[in-house]
Design an enzyme around this catalytic site. Structure first.
Site, PDB file in Angstrom:
ATOM      1  N   GLY A  19      52.952 114.998 -31.764  1.00  0.00           N
ATOM      2  CA  GLY A  19      53.071 113.447 -31.746  1.00  0.00           C
ATOM      3  C   GLY A  19      54.058 113.155 -30.564  1.00  0.00           C
ATOM      4  CB  ALA A  20      53.738 110.459 -28.165  1.00  0.00           C
ATOM      5  NE  ARG A  61      50.181 118.591 -26.920  1.00  0.00           N
ATOM      6  CZ  ARG A  61      49.754 118.001 -27.762  1.00  0.00           C
ATOM      7  NH1 ARG A  61      50.485 117.480 -28.859  1.00  0.00           N
ATOM      8  NH2 ARG A  61      48.459 117.581 -27.927  1.00  0.00           N
ATOM      9  CB  CYS A 129      45.899 111.263 -34.951  1.00  0.00           C
ATOM     10  SG  CYS A 129      46.776 112.780 -34.574  1.00  0.00           S
ATOM     11  CB  SER A 131      51.013 107.742 -34.717  1.00  0.00           C
ATOM     12  OG  SER A 131      51.771 106.739 -34.563  1.00  0.00           O
ATOM     13  CG  ASP A 198      49.626 111.072 -27.433  1.00  0.00           C
ATOM     14  OD1 ASP A 198      50.616 112.074 -27.493  1.00  0.00           O
ATOM     15  OD2 ASP A 198      48.726 111.010 -28.144  1.00  0.00           O
ATOM     16  CG  ASN A 208      46.259 108.054 -30.230  1.00  0.00           C
ATOM     17  OD1 ASN A 208      47.540 108.456 -30.222  1.00  0.00           O
ATOM     18  ND2 ASN A 208      45.706 107.692 -31.547  1.00  0.00           N
ATOM     19  CE  LYS A 209      45.196 114.836 -31.542  1.00  0.00           C
ATOM     20  NZ  LYS A 209      45.333 115.770 -30.663  1.00  0.00           N
ATOM     21  CE  LYS A 234      54.746 107.098 -27.969  1.00  0.00           C
ATOM     22  NZ  LYS A 234      54.235 107.112 -29.354  1.00  0.00           N
TER      23      LYS A 234
HETATM   24  C1  RUB Z   1      49.291 112.876 -31.826  1.00  0.00           C
HETATM   25  C2  RUB Z   1      48.847 111.613 -31.360  1.00  0.00           C
HETATM   26  C3  RUB Z   1      49.539 110.378 -32.079  1.00  0.00           C
HETATM   27  C4  RUB Z   1      50.495 110.106 -30.847  1.00  0.00           C
HETATM   28  C5  RUB Z   1      51.503 109.069 -31.081  1.00  0.00           C
HETATM   29  O1  RUB Z   1      48.840 114.050 -31.133  1.00  0.00           O
HETATM   30  O2  RUB Z   1      47.890 111.266 -31.013  1.00  0.00           O
HETATM   31  O3  RUB Z   1      48.645 109.310 -32.271  1.00  0.00           O
HETATM   32  O4  RUB Z   1      51.310 111.042 -30.053  1.00  0.00           O
HETATM   33  O5  RUB Z   1      52.436 109.766 -32.137  1.00  0.00           O
HETATM   34  P1  RUB Z   1      49.103 115.552 -31.264  1.00  0.00           P
HETATM   35  P2  RUB Z   1      53.979 109.007 -32.398  1.00  0.00           P
HETATM   36  O6  RUB Z   1      49.152 115.909 -32.660  1.00  0.00           O
HETATM   37  O7  RUB Z   1      48.186 116.351 -30.518  1.00  0.00           O
HETATM   38  O8  RUB Z   1      50.386 115.402 -30.583  1.00  0.00           O
HETATM   39  O9  RUB Z   1      53.666 107.607 -32.658  1.00  0.00           O
HETATM   40  O10 RUB Z   1      54.519 110.036 -33.244  1.00  0.00           O
HETATM   41  O11 RUB Z   1      54.628 109.056 -31.035  1.00  0.00           O
END
Ligand code: RUB
Length: 305
Positions: A19-20, A61, A129, A131, A198, A208-209, A234
């Protein structure tokens, strides 16, 4: 250079940190640790270590502008400092990192406050996914006393949907877990779609994912509002100059471990959702149309350009 940065980068690469937001936080903490553990003797040596650490973390990444913006900002604070002693420069890293993390935390609370208001009693909310920004909104809505349900996709190939499902259950939110290919069947009963991001490009498209773009199309077909929740940082500044935001392609073995030889397997981690399908971006400045993100970023974070 101290090992911490390499260890953290490897954990990010392997998706042990996912997650980002979490990726950005882990990278900031790695830079903080580097400043604490450094053996550099001069300003020049310390700057070289920071630049090397940035390279290693960036390479972990490829689609993570929040991490990139954070590291760029922290390192720029050190570059513009007139201090010469390594100890004093390390303190600049520590204070800038903690300022950045504090703002990130404040954005998270602010986004939860705004996003939770979009969730009404009895709604079925669809997500994809994992988030942390999305689950934080859902938690806030639950804490506000609202009754609603969530449908979440399993999210192949790494199943981040399981993290979402477990988290939502721990908040006592009624949750239904589906395979990704069942998304269309379940969209019919959804009232609202919310996903994380992301990256946001200069045109207001969202990365995003993998699968998010398809879910946006499904929500469009079923006429269900589709919201993206994301911190403004972001935003990917490279897209302003014409670069495409990078889409990370991961190891095929994540998709099929003992696949037949010669089989071509592709495993992009993310996809692009065009702004036309996005009702709004829920960010710390409010709910804004996707095409306005660039402008708001210009106003709030001019340093990014
Ligand atoms: C995670 C993903 C999340 C974003 C946002 O992908 O796509 O929707 O990163 O996350 P991965 P957040 O599992 O490949 O990292 O809201 O926590 O920043």
């Amino acid at each position: 250079m101290p090992q911490t940065v390499r260890i953290v980068a490897e954990r990010i690469r392997k998706l042990e940190v996912q997650g980002a937001r979490n990726v950005a936080i882990a990278a900031i903490k790695a830079i903080e640790a580097l400043a604490e553990e450094t053996t550099a003797k001069t300003r020049k040596e310390f700057m070289e270590e920071l630049v090397k650490a940035r390279e290693i973390l960036f390479a972990s990444r490829s689609t993570e502008p929040l991490m990139r913006n954070a590291l760029r900002w922290i390192i720029s604070q050190v570059e513009s400092s007139d201090k010469e002693k390594v100890g004093a420069l390390a303190e600049v890293v520590a204070s800038s990192s903690s300022r950045f993390l504090k703002n990130l935390e404040a954005s998270k609370d602010c986004i939860a406050e705004i996003g939770a208001k979009r969730i009404r009693e009895g709604m079925v909310v669809f997500t994809h996914c994992h988030s942390s920004t999305v689950t934080n909104i859902l938690r806030k809505a639950k804490e506000d006393g609202k009754k609603f349900e969530v449908v979440c996709t399993e999210t192949r190939p790494i199943f981040q949907g399981r993290i979402t499902a477990k988290e939502l259950l721990s908040f006592d939110i009624n949750t239904t877990f589906i395979v990704d290919s069942a998304a269309r069947s379940f969209m019919r009963n959804a009232d609202l779609v919310i996903v994380g991001a992301d990256a946001i490009t200069s045109e207001g498209n969202v990365i995003n994912k993998i699968g998010t773009g398809t879910i946006a199309l499904l929500s469009h077909e079923a006429r269900k509002p589709f919201y993206v929740v994301a911190e403004l940082l972001k935003f990917d500044p490279a897209t302003v100059c014409g670069d495409y935001s990078q889409i990370e392609e991961r190891n095929p073995s994540e998709v099929w471990k003992d696949a037949p030889e010669k089989l071509v397997i592709r495993n992009p981690a993310f996809d692009v959702t065009r702004r036309d399908f996005i009702h709004g971006v829920i960010c710390e400045e409010g709910i804004i149309p996707p095409h306005a993100v660039s402008e708001v970023i210009h106003r709030k974070h001019p340093w990014i350009f």
